[in-house]
Structures are given as structure tokens and as C-alpha cells.
Design an enzyme around this catalytic site. Sequence first.
Site, PDB file in Angstrom:
ATOM      1  N   THR A   1      63.403  73.576 -39.769  1.00 35.84           N
ATOM      2  CA  THR A   1      63.883  72.421 -40.532  1.00 35.84           C
ATOM      3  C   THR A   1      64.761  71.515 -39.682  1.00 35.84           C
ATOM      4  OG1 THR A   1      63.734  73.624 -42.601  1.00 35.84           O
ATOM      5  CG2 THR A   1      65.278  71.815 -42.568  1.00 35.84           C
TER       6      THR A   1
ATOM      7  N   THR B   1      65.573  78.561 -40.047  1.00 34.63           N
ATOM      8  CA  THR B   1      66.527  79.563 -40.552  1.00 34.63           C
ATOM      9  C   THR B   1      65.831  80.786 -41.145  1.00 34.63           C
ATOM     10  OG1 THR B   1      66.606  78.461 -42.713  1.00 34.63           O
ATOM     11  CG2 THR B   1      68.317  77.859 -41.131  1.00 34.63           C
ATOM     12  N   ASP B   2      64.565  80.613 -41.601  1.00 34.52           N
ATOM     13  CA  ASP B   2      63.941  81.685 -42.399  1.00 34.52           C
ATOM     14  C   ASP B   2      63.839  83.011 -41.657  1.00 34.52           C
ATOM     15  OD1 ASP B   2      63.746  80.038 -44.556  1.00 34.52           O
ATOM     16  OD2 ASP B   2      61.581  79.731 -44.434  1.00 34.52           O
TER      17      ASP B   2
HETATM   18  C1  SIN Z   1      64.490  76.308 -42.257  1.00 31.45           C
HETATM   19  O1  SIN Z   1      64.490  76.051 -41.072  1.00 31.45           O
HETATM   20  O2  SIN Z   1      65.555  76.287 -42.910  1.00 31.45           O
HETATM   21  C2  SIN Z   1      63.267  76.660 -43.049  1.00 31.45           C
HETATM   22  C3  SIN Z   1      62.001  76.542 -42.303  1.00 31.45           C
HETATM   23  C4  SIN Z   1      61.911  77.449 -41.125  1.00 31.45           C
HETATM   24  O3  SIN Z   1      62.472  78.545 -41.148  1.00 31.45           O
HETATM   25  O4  SIN Z   1      61.241  77.054 -40.151  1.00 31.45           O
END
Ligand code: SIN
Length: 327
Positions: free
Chosen positions: A15, A95-96
Site C-alpha cells: 500500500t 503490511t499484510d
Molecule cells: C498494505 O500494505 O497495508 C496492504 C497490502 C499489502 O500488504 O501489500
Amino acid sequence: MAALPRITLVATGGTIAGLAPAGAGAFEYQAGALAAEALLQALPQAGELARLGSETLFSLDSKDLEPTHWLRLIARLRDLLAQPEVDGIVVTHGTDTLEETACALDLCLPRGKPVILTAAMRPASAPGADGPLNLLQAIRAAATPELGACGPLVAAGDRLWRARDIGKRHTHAVDALGAFAEGPLGLFRGTALHLGASPTAAAALFSDALPERLPWVDILPGYAGAAPSLIDAAVADGAEGLVLALAGHGSVPERWLPALARAAARVPVVRASRIPAGGVWPQANFDDAAHGLIAAGSRSAWQARVLLSFGLARGLGKDALAGLFAT
Ligand code: SIN
């Protein structure tokens, strides 16, 4: 005046590099749409902290990263760290699955130069995007040579975390990343970094040649009524190791015991928890030795899976694997 440190930004997607079309809702965006260079171009202040280079290794939503991506990323980062003209590295990531990649890097990267992961919850095009400040703070940390001894770190939400202490704790709040085992190593105020304690050296567990593939390890969740047939099915499907993400302090359902005995006779089985803090300690709440299980210690189930995969890739037997989890 001393020359600024030379930092390379390696983008993997997420993200933090996300873009939303005009008028889109908060969750309608494409992760990993921006290349590393574009992330830096949007952050001219970064040039005051470091001399920056960049490359885009992947442009992926981190849900689509596979263990083969970890191996490619580790190989590239090892190459960069060996170059005298690189003083530190920043890795942008989703973050995932950040905690899994962070764990893989922590296990396999040489110490000496800072490697800082960062991420964001809001796409780069969103009002109030958190990525630019997170990236700036990550660059500040990467330009702090004494952090090189700590192994990979994560800069997010004004905090600096050890790679193995981080986990995603919220599905959409901006401060979604939080602690698993210990609190943050430091706090940022703007681009100033305040370290809570002197950074300690932590050697990489795997510094040898990378395997071509990582053995498959399944995670099985414990929940009310979970069927033991899941365990037999995972082993029959070819899982080379199992991690149990159990309720409470790694509480094993009574009716799982026969299937677990069958599984543990064939593959290593790690007892972890689905609870996001606290860990699962050997012989606590269960007789691991009698049942042939390995307690995950301070690692989350997700990080335990990464550690077990690398341990199996090195050909370690059950006792040596248990030793790894005890470190
Ligand atoms: C994010 O980055 O918060 C969600 C999407 C991902 O993990 O690539």
C-alpha cells in the site's frame, strides 16, 4: 561536512506504493503501483538525510508474496550489503505479510549495515497518506550506522521495531503494526530518532548459501470444534512441517492428540498460539517432550512457520529445530 550515507531503497510493493483512481473509496486502490523511484521523487526531503539509489524488485500486494520471493529478496539484499558503496538499505513492503518477510530477512541477512523495512496503511494517493513519513523515518534509521548490528528493523507509525517483534494488529487503522514480544526499540519525532536502549547485536541464524526452495510448512488454527482430520490432511498433502496456531497458551484440544501423535511421528510440529502477544513456552500448559512437539517460544505462529521452513531447508532434525526455537 561528512558525506551523507548512501542508502538504497528496494521496493517490493504494498500500500505504501499504492494508487487509487480519483474519487475511489478508501479500500479501492492498487497496491504496488508506484516504482521505487517514484516514491523517492515524491519525497525531496529525503535528500537531506542520505544519498539515495533505488530499485523495484517486486510490485506486489504482499498477500501474493511467496517463500520464493523471500529467497529472491534475501539474495538481492545480500548482494547490495556486500557492496562498499551501500551504507544501508530501506525495503518498502505491504503490511499484510510484513512480519513474515521481516522474519526471513532477520534469519538470513548479515549484520553490519542497517536494513530497515517500512510500509503504510494508506495508499500514496490518499489524503493523510502515512507512507511518506514512514519512508523518511526508515531512511533516517538506515542512515544510522549503529543500527546495523541489530539485524533488520521496521520503521512504522513513529516507531522503530525489531523485525521479530512486529505484527499486524488492525485491519485498517493507520497504526496497524504493533508489538508481538517486546515494545519498540526507538521512537521518531519527525526525522529525529530516539533509541530507548543501546541497540544490541543479534547474529543471523542462517548465513550460509540459500536453499533453492523452502520446504512447505502448513499453519493449522485451533478453534472450538476444530476437526483433527485437518492435521492428517495436511500431512497427507505433503506438508513437511506443521505449526499449530492454538488458542490461549498453545492449548491443544484433547481430541487432536491421536492425530498429533501420527503427525509428530512424521514431521516436526510446532506449538504456537493464535493470540497476538506472549508466545508459547516449552513444557508450559502442555508436555511438549512427551508428545514430541516443539514450543514456538516468543515467535508468532507466522514467524514460527518461517523459522521452521528455513530450519528444515538446512536439513535440521527435531532436536536441532527445538534448539532453534529456544534461541
Ligand atoms: C498494505 O500494505 O497495508 C496492504 C497490502 C499489502 O500488504 O501489500
